[in-house]
Write an enzyme that holds these catalytic residues in place. Structure first.
Site, short mmCIF file in Angstrom:
data_model
loop_
_atom_site.label_atom_id
_atom_site.label_comp_id
_atom_site.label_asym_id
_atom_site.label_seq_id
_atom_site.Cartn_x
_atom_site.Cartn_y
_atom_site.Cartn_z
N ARG A 1 6.48 6.20 13.70
CA ARG A 1 5.53 5.59 14.72
C ARG A 1 4.24 5.86 14.11
O ARG A 1 3.81 6.95 13.77
CB ARG A 1 5.65 6.16 16.10
N ASP B 1 -0.11 5.59 14.38
CA ASP B 1 -1.32 5.83 15.57
C ASP B 1 -2.15 4.64 15.56
O ASP B 1 -2.05 3.64 14.81
CB ASP B 1 -1.81 7.08 15.13
N TYR C 1 3.24 6.98 2.38
CA TYR C 1 1.96 6.38 2.87
C TYR C 1 1.00 6.33 1.76
O TYR C 1 0.92 7.12 0.88
CB TYR C 1 1.30 7.54 4.17
N ARG D 1 -3.44 12.38 7.56
CA ARG D 1 -4.88 12.10 7.90
C ARG D 1 -5.52 13.48 7.57
O ARG D 1 -6.56 13.66 7.35
CB ARG D 1 -5.03 11.53 9.06
#
Length: 279
Positions: free
Chosen positions: A67, A69, A127, A214
């Site tokens: 999932r 954001d 990522y 992040r």
């Protein structure tokens, strides 16, 4: 072996077939991946389920690899669903794309074994975090990249990032809202490199905590700016103290670029990606 061609087979797949798809989306106008109970909240899952259900002529629930954001982009989000009707792979690609908004696309659809699960069968997720390192904020890439006005030393950032490799407790890079039972994750590789004005952070792990990438990016930028030495990242990781870490980096520059599965499932290989994601 992984399939190298994008399948658009017109052969019908019977009802009950489990279908896996690669989904690409621009996260700028979405409130993340997960469907929300609030009317009018735009999410990738809701848009995709609506389009698939339209092609299926019945409600369909999809499951994803990870999932994302609000504002985070997907280059290779993998999903699966169980088809309630007979349709071809071609219909699941072209038909669903015709029903989707332009900022979401299905790139392939293939039948998979009934034990395949987009989330639980995944071995690793990758990522990429992209930072434009210029004095002036760019105009053409708003929402597609993060931005840092201070000069960043990518050599220091890369050296610091190597402390993250291995199976470790990532509590120092975990969001307060994270609901995972364990903060242990296994990072298999991480790198930081410069490409002109772009600073690229690539990281692969078996799974990620909420805001983990992040938060890591925010702390690496602190090192890149020279406010802490490279060894600070290792010290921060060992402390397990989120309060000591850097700020959470913006969602704009974050992309889910690949998900790895056992070869037995035969999923198509993920291409390197266009423009910002290439190379």
């Amino acid at each position: 072996m992984p399939r190298t061609q994008q399948p658009f087979s017109p052969e019908p797949l019977p009802a009950g077939t489990r279908i896996a798809c690669r989904i690409e989306y621009d996260g700028r106008l979405f409130n993340g991946w997960q469907a929300q109970p609030h009317p009018g909240t735009r999410t990738v899952q809701q848009a995709l389920e609506k389009a698939i259900s339209q092609v299926a002529n019945g409600p369909v629930r999809v499951h994803c690899a990870g999932r994302t954001d609000t504002g985070v982009h997907g280059h290779a989000q993998i999903v699966h669903f169980d088809s309630p009707t007979t349709r071809s792979a071609k219909a699941w690609v072209l038909g669903v794309n015709a029903a989707l908004p332009t900022d979401v696309r299905v790139h392939w659809a293939v039948p998979v074994a009934s034990d395949f699960h987009a989330r639980f069968s995944a071995q690793a997720r990758s990522y990429r975090y992209i930072i434009v390192n210029t004095v002036v904020r760019p105009a053409l890439l708003v929402g597609l990249v993060s931005w840092c006005r201070w000069p960043l030393c990518t050599d220091s950032m890369h050296t610091a990032a190597q402390a993250l490799v291995g199976e470790q407790d990532f509590s120092a890079f975990r969001a307060a809202s994270c609901q995972s039972e364990s903060a242990f994750r296994c990072v298999s590789r991480v790198s930081v490199a410069r490409r002109g004005d772009l600073v690229i952070i690539d990281i692969e792990a078996n799974a990620f905590l909420h805001h983990m990438v992040r938060n890591i990016a925010g702390s690496l930028m602190v090192v890149g700016h020279g406010r802490h030495p490279p060894e600070w990242i290792g010290q921060l990781l060992a402390s397990g103290d989120r309060a000591r870490a850097g700020d959470t980096a913006a969602a704009d520059g974050l992309y889910l670029v690949d998900v790895t599965y056992p070869p037995v499932y035969g999923l198509p290989e993920t291409p390197p990606g266009p423009l910002l994601l290439a190379g």
